[in-house]
Motif scaffolding. Sequence first.
Motif, PDB file in Angstrom:
ATOM      1  N   THR A 124      11.628  -1.047  -2.298  1.00  0.00           N
ATOM      2  CA  THR A 124      12.503  -2.028  -1.647  1.00  0.00           C
ATOM      3  C   THR A 124      11.821  -2.496  -0.366  1.00  0.00           C
ATOM      4  OG1 THR A 124      14.341  -0.337  -2.384  1.00  0.00           O
ATOM      5  CG2 THR A 124      15.188  -1.745  -0.867  1.00  0.00           C
ATOM      6  N   ASN A 125      11.195  -1.773   0.400  1.00  0.00           N
ATOM      7  CA  ASN A 125      10.504  -2.019   1.893  1.00  0.00           C
ATOM      8  C   ASN A 125       9.471  -3.450   1.464  1.00  0.00           C
ATOM      9  OD1 ASN A 125       9.844  -2.205   4.381  1.00  0.00           O
ATOM     10  ND2 ASN A 125       8.447  -0.225   4.214  1.00  0.00           N
ATOM     11  N   PHE A 126       8.989  -3.071   0.466  1.00  0.00           N
ATOM     12  CA  PHE A 126       7.733  -4.023   0.030  1.00  0.00           C
ATOM     13  C   PHE A 126       8.324  -5.351  -0.493  1.00  0.00           C
ATOM     14  CE2 PHE A 126       5.637  -5.989  -3.646  1.00  0.00           C
ATOM     15  CZ  PHE A 126       4.483  -6.600  -2.985  1.00  0.00           C
ATOM     16  N   GLY A 159       0.815  -1.273  -0.021  1.00  0.00           N
ATOM     17  CA  GLY A 159      -0.082  -0.159  -0.141  1.00  0.00           C
ATOM     18  C   GLY A 159       0.783   1.319   0.048  1.00  0.00           C
ATOM     19  N   GLN A 160       1.939   1.174   0.762  1.00  0.00           N
ATOM     20  CA  GLN A 160       2.997   2.384   0.563  1.00  0.00           C
ATOM     21  C   GLN A 160       3.397   2.479  -0.615  1.00  0.00           C
ATOM     22  OE1 GLN A 160       5.157   1.019   4.129  1.00  0.00           O
ATOM     23  NE2 GLN A 160       4.255   2.458   5.571  1.00  0.00           N
ATOM     24  N   PHE A 161       3.810   1.580  -1.167  1.00  0.00           N
ATOM     25  CA  PHE A 161       4.498   1.687  -2.616  1.00  0.00           C
ATOM     26  C   PHE A 161       3.439   2.290  -3.570  1.00  0.00           C
ATOM     27  CE2 PHE A 161       5.183  -0.944  -6.522  1.00  0.00           C
ATOM     28  CZ  PHE A 161       6.104   0.262  -7.163  1.00  0.00           C
ATOM     29  N   ILE A 195      11.800   3.219  11.554  1.00  0.00           N
ATOM     30  CA  ILE A 195      11.122   2.815  10.415  1.00  0.00           C
ATOM     31  C   ILE A 195      10.665   4.164   9.483  1.00  0.00           C
ATOM     32  CG2 ILE A 195       9.081   1.714  11.063  1.00  0.00           C
ATOM     33  CD1 ILE A 195      10.648   1.149   7.835  1.00  0.00           C
ATOM     34  N   ASN A 196       9.641   4.730  10.260  1.00  0.00           N
ATOM     35  CA  ASN A 196       8.887   6.019   9.566  1.00  0.00           C
ATOM     36  C   ASN A 196       9.900   7.160   9.439  1.00  0.00           C
ATOM     37  OD1 ASN A 196       6.679   4.362   9.049  1.00  0.00           O
ATOM     38  ND2 ASN A 196       6.198   4.480  11.192  1.00  0.00           N
ATOM     39  N   THR A 197      11.013   7.451  10.158  1.00  0.00           N
ATOM     40  CA  THR A 197      11.461   8.617   9.908  1.00  0.00           C
ATOM     41  C   THR A 197      12.453   8.245   8.714  1.00  0.00           C
ATOM     42  OG1 THR A 197      13.148   7.953  11.527  1.00  0.00           O
ATOM     43  CG2 THR A 197      11.740   9.623  12.113  1.00  0.00           C
ATOM     44  N   PHE A 253       9.613  -1.354  19.886  1.00  0.00           N
ATOM     45  CA  PHE A 253      10.862  -1.369  19.587  1.00  0.00           C
ATOM     46  C   PHE A 253      11.044  -1.396  17.896  1.00  0.00           C
ATOM     47  CE2 PHE A 253      12.536  -3.074  23.456  1.00  0.00           C
ATOM     48  CZ  PHE A 253      13.461  -2.253  23.668  1.00  0.00           C
ATOM     49  N   GLN A 254       9.655  -1.943  17.060  1.00  0.00           N
ATOM     50  CA  GLN A 254       9.604  -1.781  15.767  1.00  0.00           C
ATOM     51  C   GLN A 254       9.551  -0.033  15.467  1.00  0.00           C
ATOM     52  OE1 GLN A 254       5.745  -1.469  13.704  1.00  0.00           O
ATOM     53  NE2 GLN A 254       6.445  -3.257  12.645  1.00  0.00           N
ATOM     54  N   GLN A 255       8.948   0.672  16.225  1.00  0.00           N
ATOM     55  CA  GLN A 255       8.776   2.037  15.863  1.00  0.00           C
ATOM     56  C   GLN A 255      10.255   2.841  16.266  1.00  0.00           C
ATOM     57  OE1 GLN A 255       6.650   3.523  14.196  1.00  0.00           O
ATOM     58  NE2 GLN A 255       5.768   1.491  13.698  1.00  0.00           N
ATOM     59  N   LEU A 256      10.701   2.450  17.592  1.00  0.00           N
ATOM     60  CA  LEU A 256      11.806   3.112  18.155  1.00  0.00           C
ATOM     61  C   LEU A 256      13.220   2.999  17.269  1.00  0.00           C
ATOM     62  CD1 LEU A 256      11.661   3.074  21.988  1.00  0.00           C
ATOM     63  CD2 LEU A 256      10.704   4.781  20.438  1.00  0.00           C
ATOM     64  N   MET A 301      11.687  -6.976  11.605  1.00  0.00           N
ATOM     65  CA  MET A 301      11.149  -6.145  12.368  1.00  0.00           C
ATOM     66  C   MET A 301       9.799  -5.630  11.795  1.00  0.00           C
ATOM     67  SD  MET A 301      12.100  -6.138  15.341  1.00  0.00           S
ATOM     68  CE  MET A 301      11.708  -4.794  16.287  1.00  0.00           C
ATOM     69  N   GLY A 302       9.604  -5.293  10.610  1.00  0.00           N
ATOM     70  CA  GLY A 302       8.529  -4.806   9.739  1.00  0.00           C
ATOM     71  C   GLY A 302       7.166  -5.744  10.114  1.00  0.00           C
ATOM     72  N   PRO A 303       7.241  -6.941   9.905  1.00  0.00           N
ATOM     73  CA  PRO A 303       5.921  -7.905  10.156  1.00  0.00           C
ATOM     74  C   PRO A 303       5.899  -8.529  11.401  1.00  0.00           C
ATOM     75  CG  PRO A 303       7.572  -8.899   8.485  1.00  0.00           C
ATOM     76  CD  PRO A 303       8.262  -7.587   8.716  1.00  0.00           C
ATOM     77  N   PRO A 326       6.395  -8.006  14.640  1.00  0.00           N
ATOM     78  CA  PRO A 326       5.395  -7.720  15.847  1.00  0.00           C
ATOM     79  C   PRO A 326       4.115  -7.797  15.523  1.00  0.00           C
ATOM     80  CG  PRO A 326       7.175  -5.874  15.404  1.00  0.00           C
ATOM     81  CD  PRO A 326       7.163  -7.083  14.188  1.00  0.00           C
ATOM     82  N   TRP A 327       3.617  -7.767  14.474  1.00  0.00           N
ATOM     83  CA  TRP A 327       2.191  -7.943  14.094  1.00  0.00           C
ATOM     84  C   TRP A 327       1.796  -9.310  14.174  1.00  0.00           C
ATOM     85  CZ3 TRP A 327      -0.525  -3.646  14.620  1.00  0.00           C
ATOM     86  CH2 TRP A 327       0.071  -2.512  14.080  1.00  0.00           C
ATOM     87  N   THR A 328       2.787 -10.312  13.498  1.00  0.00           N
ATOM     88  CA  THR A 328       2.553 -11.734  13.584  1.00  0.00           C
ATOM     89  C   THR A 328       2.454 -12.258  14.822  1.00  0.00           C
ATOM     90  OG1 THR A 328       3.618 -11.702  11.346  1.00  0.00           O
ATOM     91  CG2 THR A 328       3.213 -13.802  12.271  1.00  0.00           C
TER      92      THR A 328
END
Length: 613
Positions: free
Chosen positions: A361-363, A208-210, A329-331, A323-326, A511-513, A515-517
């Motif tokens: 690349t993230n995707f 979605g971001q891509f 990634i978003n910065t 830790f995912q956010q710290l 670290m992207g997926p 924490p959700w999984t």
Amino acid sequence: MISRCFLCDLGDNVHKLQRMEELIGDRRFVEDERSLIKTPYDVQANNQEHDSPTSTHQIGSVQHGSPCFVYTLAFFSALGGFLFGYDTGVVSGAMLLLKREMNLSSLWQELLVSITVGAAAVSSLAGGYLNGLYGRRICILLASFIFSAGGIILSVAHNKEVLLCGRLTVGLGIGIASMTVPVYIAEVSPSELRGQLVTINTLFITGGQFVASVVDGVFSYLPHDGWRYMLGLSVVPAALQFLGFLFLPESPRWLLQKGDTQNARLVLSRIRGGVNVDEEYERIRSSIEEEKIDAGEGPVLWRILTFAPTRRALIVGCGLQMFQQLSGINTVMYYSATILQMSGVQDDQMAIWLAAATAFTNFLFTLVGVWLVDRVGRRKLTLGSILGTAVSLMVLAAGFLLSAQASPPVTFHPNDPSLHNSTCITYGLCESCMLNPDCGFCYGKNGTVVIESSCMPVDAASTEAAAAGRCSNGTQESLGVFWAYNYCPTSYSWIVLLGLILYLAFFAPGMGPMPWTVNSEIYPLWARSTGNACSAGVNWICNVLVSLTFLHLAQCLTYYGAFFLYSSLALLGFVFVVGCLPETKGLRLEEIEPLFGRQLFDIFFLWHCSKHL
Ligand SMILES: O[C@H]1[C@H](O)[C@@H](O)[C@H](O)[C@@H](O)[C@H]1O
């Protein structure tokens, strides 16, 4: 005939349970499980009863129907992830057009970006209650309805107040979807596909971001009203998800918990392609019965906090999301355009397309995560990912540090009376000039050497030009004048670029997926909605914190200081994962709770678990 491989699988299962018995020490649990292991003869009989080579496949002692329907469910639910990614990603490109058309101040720009994330934080917390009460399906339907409404409001907005209202609405949808979708997918998936299918949701987020960055690129050529298409296009996947879920079933686990046994059995058998689901149904039912004894009295959050295994699971779930956010990634995603500009990309359109390359690349690397999660397991994948993320952040920081040390000095002080009150003209180095969001660096070049450089206030209408002087028309290569906003010309930009690529390659698969999984599977059913709501809330709150503080942090600590800080936080996260995250690969949802029967940081136990499970 009994296949050799099948005998191995059976032996493997007995071995697993023996190990679990040793490691966990919960005999009652293991004995229950043992009764579920069938002898080869039982299974053979079962095979003859239900075997259809095209619709069933055998995994250990358990049979599963064609996963086709499960993939359909995963696809339609993961559209929620796609919308999460699209709506958080599309705003940066839309803002470039909006700020001109609606004459937005920086306060309004910040508001329009952060209200979505803030609303997501609130609604993800509320989502726990809604999920427990109305079920996963209703919550997904609600989220897609809210997404559609938000998209429509945004595309017809005629002033900034209506825009704000649309962004808030979309945020409410994102929060509910972000906590419900992983839970729903985990609950309908067979255990051996669960990791992969839940991780597909994060693949859809990054997808979605891509797509958002490509849509931004395409509609940036349409300066008038282009933003309406950018923001409004999200209605299409939202409506598709809404329609799909009108026909898709509720999670059988939630139905069983609510006592709707008939429908639960029906849905389970439909999801498993019509094979015999007695065993799975019984297992879920008996674990719900047992949970009732464990769960105690009072509000769910209180019960989670006062029951040691769920309290530990909650600490692990929230810690991973934090830790995912710290780890920034978003910065990194947000500042990829700046990072790329530092590498010599001066053209704005080019920067937009290169930001799309970053999102791609993230995707792409999230796809690696989907492939690895059920092969190497959650623990190893997360450990490798967070360590690599910390090292890449150090590379990024080192690139910024070297650039800062070689920062070109300010050598030219224009004698324009209108500039006398500006702080910009007080800076002696490009580094301090570019860290002030009101200033930019204007310079000429002699070969690769920077000459006649000045620090100038930025134009109030656009950061692409200075308010006065040589750079008031932005960069004009033909005249040998260059305007750098938010970055300094440097020959170390390749290190920063290398750091960026390494960062995405390491962060995206783990670290992207993860924490959700992991959150979708570590809580017992009675605590699942609330546990996921809390951890998703922590994710969104940390997201707001990190994005809102980045610029101030960069001003206090400089860019390299900020990235060194993120790197240290990622290292701290590594220690947390080493000490707290057990392996959940291949276990049934009902088998996971005992893994939290031990104290956190019992490293010996965790090591044994991941070796033998
Ligand atoms: O897992 C996702 C993903 O990694 C995204 O790229 C990021 O923007 C989100 O904040 C995160 O939760």
